[in-house]
Motif scaffolding. Structure first.
Motif, PDB file in Angstrom:
ATOM      1  N   GLY A 136       0.812  -1.205   0.000  1.00 28.87           N
ATOM      2  CA  GLY A 136       0.000   0.000   0.000  1.00 28.87           C
ATOM      3  C   GLY A 136       0.851   1.263   0.000  1.00 28.87           C
ATOM      4  O   GLY A 136       2.059   1.236   0.199  1.00 28.87           O
ATOM      5  N   SER A 137       0.229   2.404  -0.166  1.00 32.86           N
ATOM      6  CA  SER A 137       0.930   3.687  -0.152  1.00 32.86           C
ATOM      7  C   SER A 137       1.418   3.993   1.259  1.00 32.86           C
ATOM      8  O   SER A 137       0.751   3.657   2.239  1.00 32.86           O
ATOM      9  CB  SER A 137       0.004   4.807  -0.634  1.00 32.86           C
ATOM     10  OG  SER A 137      -0.441   4.550  -1.939  1.00 32.86           O
ATOM     11  N   PRO A 138       2.599   4.655   1.412  1.00 35.91           N
ATOM     12  CA  PRO A 138       3.096   5.014   2.740  1.00 35.91           C
ATOM     13  C   PRO A 138       2.099   5.903   3.467  1.00 35.91           C
ATOM     14  O   PRO A 138       1.594   6.875   2.894  1.00 35.91           O
ATOM     15  CB  PRO A 138       4.392   5.761   2.448  1.00 35.91           C
ATOM     16  CG  PRO A 138       4.789   5.331   1.074  1.00 35.91           C
ATOM     17  CD  PRO A 138       3.522   5.068   0.335  1.00 35.91           C
ATOM     18  N   ALA A 139       1.802   5.520   4.703  1.00 36.66           N
ATOM     19  CA  ALA A 139       0.853   6.320   5.486  1.00 36.66           C
ATOM     20  C   ALA A 139       1.388   6.608   6.882  1.00 36.66           C
ATOM     21  O   ALA A 139       0.871   7.497   7.561  1.00 36.66           O
ATOM     22  CB  ALA A 139      -0.492   5.606   5.583  1.00 36.66           C
ATOM     23  N   ALA A 140       2.400   5.867   7.330  1.00 31.17           N
ATOM     24  CA  ALA A 140       2.926   6.069   8.679  1.00 31.17           C
ATOM     25  C   ALA A 140       4.277   5.398   8.804  1.00 31.17           C
ATOM     26  O   ALA A 140       4.668   4.567   7.977  1.00 31.17           O
ATOM     27  CB  ALA A 140       1.962   5.511   9.712  1.00 31.17           C
ATOM     28  N   LEU A 141       4.984   5.778   9.891  1.00 28.18           N
ATOM     29  CA  LEU A 141       6.255   5.155  10.245  1.00 28.18           C
ATOM     30  C   LEU A 141       6.108   4.503  11.609  1.00 28.18           C
ATOM     31  O   LEU A 141       5.367   4.984  12.468  1.00 28.18           O
ATOM     32  CB  LEU A 141       7.388   6.185  10.293  1.00 28.18           C
ATOM     33  CG  LEU A 141       7.710   6.965   9.018  1.00 28.18           C
ATOM     34  CD1 LEU A 141       8.842   7.955   9.280  1.00 28.18           C
ATOM     35  CD2 LEU A 141       8.092   6.028   7.886  1.00 28.18           C
ATOM     36  N   ALA A 142       6.839   3.394  11.801  1.00 27.29           N
ATOM     37  CA  ALA A 142       6.842   2.721  13.099  1.00 27.29           C
ATOM     38  C   ALA A 142       8.270   2.328  13.441  1.00 27.29           C
ATOM     39  O   ALA A 142       9.014   1.845  12.580  1.00 27.29           O
ATOM     40  CB  ALA A 142       5.944   1.497  13.063  1.00 27.29           C
ATOM     41  N   VAL A 143       8.679   2.572  14.721  1.00 19.43           N
ATOM     42  CA  VAL A 143      10.009   2.181  15.184  1.00 19.43           C
ATOM     43  C   VAL A 143       9.912   0.751  15.689  1.00 19.43           C
ATOM     44  O   VAL A 143       9.292   0.481  16.722  1.00 19.43           O
ATOM     45  CB  VAL A 143      10.519   3.115  16.297  1.00 19.43           C
ATOM     46  CG1 VAL A 143      11.925   2.710  16.714  1.00 19.43           C
ATOM     47  CG2 VAL A 143      10.504   4.563  15.836  1.00 19.43           C
ATOM     48  N   VAL A 144      10.452  -0.179  14.949  1.00 16.93           N
ATOM     49  CA  VAL A 144      10.339  -1.593  15.312  1.00 16.93           C
ATOM     50  C   VAL A 144      11.536  -2.053  16.155  1.00 16.93           C
ATOM     51  O   VAL A 144      11.480  -3.132  16.734  1.00 16.93           O
ATOM     52  CB  VAL A 144      10.192  -2.462  14.045  1.00 16.93           C
ATOM     53  CG1 VAL A 144       8.894  -2.131  13.336  1.00 16.93           C
ATOM     54  CG2 VAL A 144      11.374  -2.269  13.105  1.00 16.93           C
ATOM     55  N   VAL A 168       7.688   9.974  13.161  1.00 18.54           N
ATOM     56  CA  VAL A 168       7.367   9.178  14.326  1.00 18.54           C
ATOM     57  C   VAL A 168       8.491   9.362  15.345  1.00 18.54           C
ATOM     58  O   VAL A 168       9.644   9.552  14.974  1.00 18.54           O
ATOM     59  CB  VAL A 168       7.208   7.685  13.966  1.00 18.54           C
ATOM     60  CG1 VAL A 168       8.523   7.083  13.506  1.00 18.54           C
ATOM     61  CG2 VAL A 168       6.647   6.897  15.158  1.00 18.54           C
ATOM     62  N   ASN A 169       8.166   9.347  16.642  1.00 18.49           N
ATOM     63  CA  ASN A 169       9.163   9.420  17.704  1.00 18.49           C
ATOM     64  C   ASN A 169       9.421   8.029  18.264  1.00 18.49           C
ATOM     65  O   ASN A 169       8.535   7.167  18.251  1.00 18.49           O
ATOM     66  CB  ASN A 169       8.695  10.335  18.832  1.00 18.49           C
ATOM     67  CG  ASN A 169       8.708  11.790  18.436  1.00 18.49           C
ATOM     68  OD1 ASN A 169       9.349  12.160  17.460  1.00 18.49           O
ATOM     69  ND2 ASN A 169       7.991  12.619  19.169  1.00 18.49           N
ATOM     70  N   SER A 170      10.625   7.825  18.777  1.00 22.96           N
ATOM     71  CA  SER A 170      10.924   6.549  19.416  1.00 22.96           C
ATOM     72  C   SER A 170      10.072   6.411  20.672  1.00 22.96           C
ATOM     73  O   SER A 170       9.759   7.388  21.349  1.00 22.96           O
ATOM     74  CB  SER A 170      12.414   6.467  19.757  1.00 22.96           C
ATOM     75  OG  SER A 170      12.764   7.521  20.629  1.00 22.96           O
ATOM     76  N   LEU A 171       9.694   5.185  20.972  1.00 21.14           N
ATOM     77  CA  LEU A 171       8.868   4.938  22.151  1.00 21.14           C
ATOM     78  C   LEU A 171       9.701   5.028  23.431  1.00 21.14           C
ATOM     79  O   LEU A 171       9.268   5.605  24.422  1.00 21.14           O
ATOM     80  CB  LEU A 171       8.208   3.562  22.036  1.00 21.14           C
ATOM     81  CG  LEU A 171       7.183   3.401  20.897  1.00 21.14           C
ATOM     82  CD1 LEU A 171       6.656   1.978  20.871  1.00 21.14           C
ATOM     83  CD2 LEU A 171       6.045   4.385  21.064  1.00 21.14           C
TER      84      LEU A 171
END
Length: 730
Positions: free
Chosen positions: A96-104, A195-198
């Motif tokens: 899908g199209s980019p919609a968000a970032l996640a720090v894995v 996105v910020n790191s958790l």
């Protein structure tokens, strides 16, 4: 078949070029095939795929875009000029199209400027939260930074590979706790996801590398004014983070934009202080300099600097301005000259600040002048002068001395400022005569004096005329009376300096008792031809190179001496210049000679003092005008040598001499020595023969007969029969 094709794609993003090659039946490239290539999707969700020609059997199509996610089949169709129609099919996974970032993978602990202990991994997701298939070949880059702070991260870029950005060398320059990293991805010019790191991040400072000014001093300060606010300096790592628990000594000095062409600026106050934790506070600094713009230089001092190698810190520019009046300073002349009583002089003084800058804003008030000591000296003329642009001109100060000291100074005062005190100078009347100050003391003919001849020009009251100076006031010295015809004086012409003439290089030729006189040659008629005469001058012939020992005639007749008995005569030692008939000066005033007894066998023995029984050494008396005996009489000396003929010898530095011979006999018996006694004695048998020797107190054999008593220390059970006395022989 497909020669090049992406495995993954993202909705709405152009995929990388698709390359197709035409082959023959054997699978070899058909480079001579010409036709047209087209791309289609089985689900009919691909667009922007224009056709492309086959050139030498190869066709390339770019810009294809998928409109929906999922696993899609694409079909490549080639139509060739020979009428052949060929197809190739393959799969592409479309995200899908980019919609968000996640720090894995969250970042962990680090040291400022160094690689984090755990590198973060960021995933690009679509609206459903599923990973996209963005890749580096689509120029997608995730950027890391500190949340709400920019420019504090190293190696902050990571390329997206199959929807993930993995950082490999990320480092944070800022030290602190509870830090968060922020990650962003720019999809296009108008769309950016962040996105910020958790987890929070702790970064500790690095090694101490430099000093950091955390509180700057004011940008303007007046000379003598305490700097405010007080400068505060911290120890920091390479990125400016304060390093705690560092105890070092920090010093401050001054520099400037016009350095070093102006005179040195001085920093006063506590210029060296130790850090408290990691901060040094300079509470009471003041700057002393000319008005200029300068900087403060803070550096680690002493051994700390060599061991830590910490970079210095330079403050922001400080404009130093002239301060308030602190004292009065004499501008000119720099030295007040000696003057004749009744004469005038001109003096300029200034009101200056603590650094010596003229306070030009001061154009009110007056400076007064007075003499010190004031008794017997009157000041007339310009005794008060107004300050104009900080300077007061005393055009004509007249000084007249009626009595008292000729040595004076001037005191210039203004309000509460510290007064200016001039150098000490002479205010004296006209010179009338010469006065002898010091008689010269000479060593030997041809040498300069130990102490010079000094005369002074004095007025009618006997006060030194200090203004008498230079070529127009000179003096000469010459001989008026001499005991020897060869007396001569060289370097006999000197100039007066502050009324004093010093003849330090008179060189007399000849020796004996002489008399000198000094004559003044002056431009002052009252002083010219003044003379001081009758100056005693004794000159010795030469330096000592030998000596002679002398006795009186009566002493020559009593030369039979005994060991241990004080000498009946008094020998005297004279230094000579090689001719024993001439007495010479010693090389230095502490020159000494020592006396010894030399026997006929050539053995040398010391003389002993009869009171202390210590070795006797005689010291030279200083050669004076009235006394020529240069060794004190030796009346308490004891001879220690054995029997026979002896002489006295005197030994000095580099020379020696002998006396006439005399006979020495041993002293009285002082001790006994048993010789050749057996260690065994048989009962009822005579004891083996043995000898008893008699000695004086210095170990010489005494050949006079004496009665020697014998006794035994045997136990009472043993009976010893022996003579009670034995008469010695030889």
């Amino acid at each position: 078949s497909f020669l090049q094709k992406p495995k993954v794609a993202t909705v709405g993003k152009a995929i990388s070029p698709i390359v197709v090659i035409a082959e023959d039946f054997n699978g070899f490239p058909a480079f001579d095939s010409f036709g047209t290539l087209s791309i289609a999707s089985a689900s009919n969700n691909i667009s922007n795929c224009s056709t492309a020609p086959f050139i030498d059997g190869i066709a390339v199509i770019s810009g294809c875009t998928f409109s929906s996610p999922l696993q899609h089949s694409i079909v490549a169709t080639g139509v060739f000029f020979s009428g052949v129609l060929l197809n190739a099919t393959d799969q592409i996974s479309v995200g899908g199209s980019p919609a968000a970032l996640a720090v894995v993978q969250q970042p962990l602990y680090g040291v400022a400027g160094s690689r984090l202990s755990q590198m973060p991994v960021v995933e690009v997701r679509d609206v459903s939260g599923n990973p996209t298939h963005l890749s580096a070949d689509q120029n997608d880059i995730v950027v890391a930074s500190l949340a709400s702070e920019a420019g504090l991260v190293q190696s902050q870029f990571a390329a997206v590979v199959d929807g993930r950005a993995s950082f490999s060398s990320l480092a944070v320059n800022r030290a602190g706790e509870n830090l968060r990293l922020s990650f962003s991805l720019a999809v296009d010019s108008s769309t950016t996801f962040s996105v910020n790191s958790l987890s929070v991040l702790t970064v500790v400072p690095g090694q101490p590398k430099k000093l950091k000014i955390i509180v700057q001093p004011a940008s303007e300060v007046f000379v003598g004014q305490v700097l405010a606010p007080s400068p505060q300096v911290a120890i920091a790592d390479n990125f400016g983070n304060q390093v705690a628990n560092q105890s070092v000594s920090i010093m401050v000095s001054a520099g400037g934009t016009q350095w070093p062409f102006l005179r040195e600026a001085i920093v006063r106050g506590t210029t060296t202080t130790n850090t408290d934790g990691s901060i040094a506070i300079f509470n009471n600094l003041i700057l002393l300099s000319e008005p200029l713009s300068l900087n403060l230089l803070f550096s680690v001092s002493g051994n700390d600097s060599a061991s830590l190698n910490i970079e210095s810190a330079i403050s922001e520019s400080i404009q130093v301005r002239t301060g308030s009046i602190h004292r009065i300073s004499i501008l000119r002349p720099s030295v007040i000259p000696d003057i004749l009583s009744g004469s005038s002089l001109s003096v300029a003084v200034a009101a200056v600040d603590l650094a010596g800058n003229i306070v030009q804003s001061q154009s009110s008030g007056s400076v007064t002048v007075e003499a010190a000591p004031s008794a017997g000296l009157s000041l007339t003329g310009t005794t008060t002068a107004s300050l104009v642009d900080g300077v007061a001109q005393f055009s004509a100060v007249s000084l007249t001395r009626s009595f008292g000291s000729t040595e004076r100074s001037l005191l210039f005062s203004f309000s509460s400022a510290s007064p200016a005190v001039s150098n000490v100078f002479f205010v004296s009347s006209e010179a009338q005569s010469l006065n002898l100050v010091q008689i010269p003391m000479f060593t030997v003919s041809g040498s300069e004096p130990i102490s010079p001849l000094i005369v002074e020009a004095v007025d009618s009251s006997g006060n030194r005329a200090g203004y008498v100076n230079g070529p127009q006031h000179t003096a000469t010295v010459d001989v008026t009376q001499t005991n020897v015809p060869s007396m001569h004086i060289g370097n006999n012409f000197v100039e007066f300096v502050r009324g004093r003439a010093v003849f330090s290089r008179i060189t007399p030729i000849g020796f004996g008792q002489n008399s000198l006189f000094v004559t003044a040659l002056s431009s002052e008629s009252s002083f010219n031809s003044s003379t001081v005469s009758g100056i005693p001058c004794f000159v010795a012939p030469a330096h000592a190179s030998g000596c002679t020992i002398e006795f009186s005639n009566s002493e020559h007749n009593s030369m039979n001496l005994s060991v241990g008995v004080p000498l009946a005569f008094q020998p005297r030692v004279f230094l000579t210049d090689g001719n024993s008939s001439r007495k010479a000066w010693p090389d230095s005033l502490d020159k000494s000679v020592s006396l010894f007894q030399k026997t006929s066998s050539g053995a040398v023995y010391p003389l002993f003092d009869s009171a202390s029984m210590t070795k006797y050494g005689s010291s030279l008396a200083r050669y004076t005008i009235d006394e020529q005996a240069i060794v004190r009489p030796i009346s308490s000396a004891l001879l220690s040598a054995d029997v026979g003929g002896s002489v006295l010898i005197a030994v000095g530095s580099g020379f020696s001499c002998d006396s006439v011979s005399f006979t020495v006999t041993p002293g009285a018996v002082h001790g006994l020595l048993i010789q050749n006694a057996s260690a065994h004695w048989e009962s009822q048998q005579p004891f083996p023969r043995f000898s008893i020797l008699t000695f004086d107190g210095f170990g010489n054999l005494v050949q006079e007969p004496v009665a020697i008593m014998l006794s035994s220390t045997a136990p009472s059970t043993v009976v010893v029969n022996c003579p009670e006395t034995v008469q010695s022989k030889a």
